[in-house]
Every structure is written in structure tokens, then in C-alpha cells.
Write an enzyme that holds these catalytic residues in place. Sequence first.
Site, PDB file in Angstrom:
ATOM      1  N   HIS A  24      40.068  56.350  35.270  1.00 35.06           N
ATOM      2  CA  HIS A  24      39.439  56.552  33.956  1.00 35.06           C
ATOM      3  C   HIS A  24      38.085  57.289  34.023  1.00 35.06           C
ATOM      4  O   HIS A  24      37.048  56.764  33.658  1.00 35.06           O
ATOM      5  CB  HIS A  24      39.361  55.290  33.094  1.00 35.06           C
ATOM      6  CG  HIS A  24      39.119  53.992  33.825  1.00 35.06           C
ATOM      7  ND1 HIS A  24      37.916  53.673  34.362  1.00 35.06           N
ATOM      8  CD2 HIS A  24      39.922  52.946  34.089  1.00 35.06           C
ATOM      9  CE1 HIS A  24      37.994  52.479  34.917  1.00 35.06           C
ATOM     10  NE2 HIS A  24      39.199  52.022  34.771  1.00 35.06           N
ATOM     11  N   HIS A  78      39.694  38.943  39.380  1.00 29.34           N
ATOM     12  CA  HIS A  78      39.311  39.919  38.356  1.00 29.34           C
ATOM     13  C   HIS A  78      40.586  40.326  37.603  1.00 29.34           C
ATOM     14  O   HIS A  78      41.586  40.670  38.228  1.00 29.34           O
ATOM     15  CB  HIS A  78      38.697  41.122  39.086  1.00 29.34           C
ATOM     16  CG  HIS A  78      38.172  42.220  38.242  1.00 29.34           C
ATOM     17  ND1 HIS A  78      37.925  42.106  36.902  1.00 29.34           N
ATOM     18  CD2 HIS A  78      37.837  43.501  38.568  1.00 29.34           C
ATOM     19  CE1 HIS A  78      37.466  43.264  36.460  1.00 29.34           C
ATOM     20  NE2 HIS A  78      37.407  44.129  37.437  1.00 29.34           N
ATOM     21  N   GLU A  80      41.092  42.952  35.665  1.00 27.44           N
ATOM     22  CA  GLU A  80      41.378  44.368  35.431  1.00 27.44           C
ATOM     23  C   GLU A  80      42.726  44.699  36.088  1.00 27.44           C
ATOM     24  O   GLU A  80      43.014  44.223  37.195  1.00 27.44           O
ATOM     25  CB  GLU A  80      40.246  45.258  35.988  1.00 27.44           C
ATOM     26  CG  GLU A  80      40.391  46.685  35.488  1.00 27.44           C
ATOM     27  CD  GLU A  80      39.159  47.571  35.710  1.00 27.44           C
ATOM     28  OE1 GLU A  80      38.206  47.158  36.395  1.00 27.44           O
ATOM     29  OE2 GLU A  80      39.173  48.703  35.171  1.00 27.44           O
ATOM     30  N   ASP A  82      44.076  46.856  37.856  1.00 31.27           N
ATOM     31  CA  ASP A  82      44.236  47.320  39.245  1.00 31.27           C
ATOM     32  C   ASP A  82      44.310  46.140  40.217  1.00 31.27           C
ATOM     33  O   ASP A  82      44.759  46.308  41.350  1.00 31.27           O
ATOM     34  CB  ASP A  82      43.143  48.320  39.657  1.00 31.27           C
ATOM     35  CG  ASP A  82      41.732  47.866  39.376  1.00 31.27           C
ATOM     36  OD1 ASP A  82      41.533  47.073  38.435  1.00 31.27           O
ATOM     37  OD2 ASP A  82      40.810  48.308  40.082  1.00 31.27           O
ATOM     38  N   HIS A 144      32.678  43.548  37.911  1.00 30.85           N
ATOM     39  CA  HIS A 144      32.422  44.638  37.018  1.00 30.85           C
ATOM     40  C   HIS A 144      32.820  44.339  35.570  1.00 30.85           C
ATOM     41  O   HIS A 144      32.469  45.052  34.630  1.00 30.85           O
ATOM     42  CB  HIS A 144      33.169  45.827  37.648  1.00 30.85           C
ATOM     43  CG  HIS A 144      33.794  46.859  36.858  1.00 30.85           C
ATOM     44  ND1 HIS A 144      35.124  47.157  36.844  1.00 30.85           N
ATOM     45  CD2 HIS A 144      33.208  47.729  36.013  1.00 30.85           C
ATOM     46  CE1 HIS A 144      35.367  48.176  36.066  1.00 30.85           C
ATOM     47  NE2 HIS A 144      34.229  48.539  35.554  1.00 30.85           N
ATOM     48  N   ASP A 163      35.509  43.816  43.503  1.00 29.52           N
ATOM     49  CA  ASP A 163      34.971  45.172  43.321  1.00 29.52           C
ATOM     50  C   ASP A 163      33.672  45.429  44.113  1.00 29.52           C
ATOM     51  O   ASP A 163      33.369  46.569  44.468  1.00 29.52           O
ATOM     52  CB  ASP A 163      34.683  45.429  41.836  1.00 29.52           C
ATOM     53  CG  ASP A 163      35.932  45.838  41.051  1.00 29.52           C
ATOM     54  OD1 ASP A 163      36.926  46.260  41.671  1.00 29.52           O
ATOM     55  OD2 ASP A 163      35.893  45.741  39.812  1.00 29.52           O
ATOM     56  N   TYR A 191      31.000  54.652  44.565  1.00 25.94           N
ATOM     57  CA  TYR A 191      31.611  53.545  43.827  1.00 25.94           C
ATOM     58  C   TYR A 191      30.534  52.790  43.037  1.00 25.94           C
ATOM     59  O   TYR A 191      30.695  52.470  41.863  1.00 25.94           O
ATOM     60  CB  TYR A 191      32.325  52.612  44.811  1.00 25.94           C
ATOM     61  CG  TYR A 191      33.190  51.593  44.138  1.00 25.94           C
ATOM     62  CD1 TYR A 191      34.525  51.864  43.873  1.00 25.94           C
ATOM     63  CD2 TYR A 191      32.687  50.358  43.753  1.00 25.94           C
ATOM     64  CE1 TYR A 191      35.332  50.937  43.243  1.00 25.94           C
ATOM     65  CE2 TYR A 191      33.478  49.424  43.129  1.00 25.94           C
ATOM     66  CZ  TYR A 191      34.800  49.710  42.872  1.00 25.94           C
ATOM     67  OH  TYR A 191      35.593  48.783  42.241  1.00 25.94           O
ATOM     68  N   HIS A 222      38.905  47.287  47.132  1.00 28.02           N
ATOM     69  CA  HIS A 222      39.222  48.717  47.253  1.00 28.02           C
ATOM     70  C   HIS A 222      38.661  49.234  48.577  1.00 28.02           C
ATOM     71  O   HIS A 222      37.532  48.912  48.947  1.00 28.02           O
ATOM     72  CB  HIS A 222      38.543  49.542  46.147  1.00 28.02           C
ATOM     73  CG  HIS A 222      39.007  49.248  44.764  1.00 28.02           C
ATOM     74  ND1 HIS A 222      40.261  49.564  44.297  1.00 28.02           N
ATOM     75  CD2 HIS A 222      38.362  48.677  43.720  1.00 28.02           C
ATOM     76  CE1 HIS A 222      40.375  49.211  43.034  1.00 28.02           C
ATOM     77  NE2 HIS A 222      39.238  48.658  42.656  1.00 28.02           N
TER      78      HIS A 222
END
Length: 393
Positions: A24, A78, A80, A82, A144, A163, A191, A222
Site C-alpha cells: 500500500h 497483530h 493486519e 499480512d 503499528h 512489525d 521499514y 518481516h
Amino acid sequence: MKAYQIKPQVYWVGAIDWSLRTFHGYVTDRGSSYNAYLIIDEKITLIDNVKSYLVEEMMARIASVIDPSQIEIIISNHGEPDHSGSIKELIKLAPKAKIYAQAPNGVKILQATYGDLPIVPVKNGEQLKIGKRTLSFYHAPMVHWPDNMVVYDQEDKILFSNDIFGQHMASSERFDGDLPLEMILFEAKKYYANIVLPYTKQAARIFAAAKELDIKMIATSHGIIWRDHLPEIFQLYEYLTQSQKQTKAVVVYDTMWQSTEKIAVEIAETFSELAIPVRLYNINDTDASNIMTEIIDAKYLAVGSSTINNNMLPTIAGFLCYLKGLAPVGLSSFAFGSYGWGGQSIAQIEEQLDTLGFKRLMPGIRINYVPKPEDLKQIHDDIAQALHQAKTV
Ligand code: FEO
């Protein structure tokens, strides 16, 4: 697809997104990975999961160690997608598992995204004994999303950081010592600049708490796992969470007929002559996420655009929108541009830079049509004077 052992009975079972090129708006030149971790203890535990389209990869890696139906605990650090996108498929294959998520936000996000799930809310500081291991949960709100948590495994001295400390990077290597350090630190900085920066206060708080723990490994969600270069990643986070600055200038512009470009080049040359390292970017050639990686620790920012139809160019408007969202601090800035008649772009850029709370280093540079040699000399002298007045050179 196989699991990768990172400690005895602890496995990386994530997925590698080799071809991801945008997250994004964040340009991910090196792809990314979504890291999930399997702990084999009395209660088999999975920490985080992967994007929905990579569920088969994760399940294959898990199945290379155990039958997935044996998983009893799924920790969702988290919500999110992903890190949670496979949760519905996962719960079908691990029907006796309970999902541990942050209370109240993690629970809310998972339910709003995936509907009814067997969720156990987790409070800050709670501990969970899974056998010989005890996992401690620490809420990390806004690093995040409102629901982020990190998990500390006291037995193995692993911080499952989600994250935080991450990097968007696809690689076959799993550990920091197996890739060039400069490259992974760059990706960690990028990042931070594009994901964590607006939440620096919260990141600083979590980082301070992490420093109190005895950590031998940081298993991020990640990129690579930090093991061999813990002092270096801690040093980077110390630097970034304190919003430290380099004496450095960043010049960003777009141009219609190369007049604004001539001004940009003169500005860059002036900073350079004054022994201030400078980075010059035409916004059409470099994506905003790479530019942000330089802006985060710069002292000076100059933004320029020609005027088109009474406005700045849409590319620069988009860049300023991206910049505003990430809210870097501590910059001195100014606007510049060439124009034919209205010349509104310069004031518009100044207004946006003011909104960000930057100090104005000098009034905006406005050049009618093509800059002449005397205009360029004036630009040079004005910048030198402004820097002198600011007692920075
Ligand atoms: Fe990598 Fe905020 O998810």
C-alpha cells in the site's frame, strides 16, 4: 516446503513473497516475507501467520514438523492481514486451537475482519505457560496498529516482535549474519521510516522495555531474524526512536519544462558547496518510500514544483500527502518552483510544509519562466545566508 529450525523445537514456518513490489504505497524493491513461528512444547503453539494467498506455503512448512491439527495455541500479535490472513483456513486445520489476541483491539480487529473465531483476549503483561516455556505478552499499541503485541519466550530468550525491528525483504536466508549488514540495516531503516515513524513515541516505549529483557534473538514478522547483529539493530532503533539527525539536505521536485529542475540542481549544488551532504530526487524517478528513508534523519528539506493550472503538480501533491501521514519531525524546509503566470505552487507547498510543523529555513524561491544565471546566483546566496542566519554553518 520445509520448516527452518531457529532454536531447538522452535521453527520458522512463514512464507516468502518474492514478487511483492508494493505494500500500500511502500515500494518493496526486495519483496517481503511474512514470518510465522512454531514452538513444539506440551501445547503446540503458532505465533502469527501469513497473507491469505500464501497459506499453502505456511501449512506445508508446519506439516513438515507436525500434524497441524495438533496446534493448540495460535498467537495473533497483530490483526493486519499480512499476519492474520490465513487464520480462517488455519482454524479449520487446527480445530482445537484457541487464538490469543490483544484485548480489546486485537479481538475486535480479528472479529471485524474474519467473523466468529475462538479468541482468548490477552491483557498487557499476561503470561502463558505452554509446557517448559512461559510466554509473556506485552502490548505494543500503534506499532503499528492499535492491537500490536510482542511475545517474549523466557526459555529461549526470543522476542517475537511482529512489525517492530522488521524489514520488507524476501530472502532464502533467515538470519541477519547471512546477508550483508549494510543492506539489512538499510531495509530496517526504510521499514521504520515508512511504517513505524508516526508512532515513534510508542516505539520508543516498547524499545525501552525490550532493552530490559535478556534477548538472544529477535524473531520479526518481516524479513530476517536478528541474532548475530543485535547490538547494531538496537543501535539503529536507539537512533531512530530518538529522532536523531544528520547534517543532510533532501531536495525533492517535479518539473514541467526543466526550469524547476534547474532551481533544484542549484539548491543541491549550494548545499554541497557548503559541505552539507545532499540527496536530489525527481519524484518521477524515485519512489516516496526510498526518499522517506533519507528524510527521516535529514535536517533540511526543499520541495519544488512548477505551477500547472493554478496548482502544484499532482506528483508533488501526492508526495506531500505521503510525507504528512508519516509526520517526520525536526526539519527546516523551504519551497521552490518556476512559474509562468499564477505561481501558486510555491505558496501551496509552503503551507503544507508549515502544517507539518517544519521551521521555514527561508522564503519560497519563485522564478518566472527560465532561471537566468543571476537568478541561480541569488538562490545560492540566499540559501547561504539563511543557513548562516540559522547558525548552522
Ligand atoms: Fe506487517 Fe502492520 O503488519
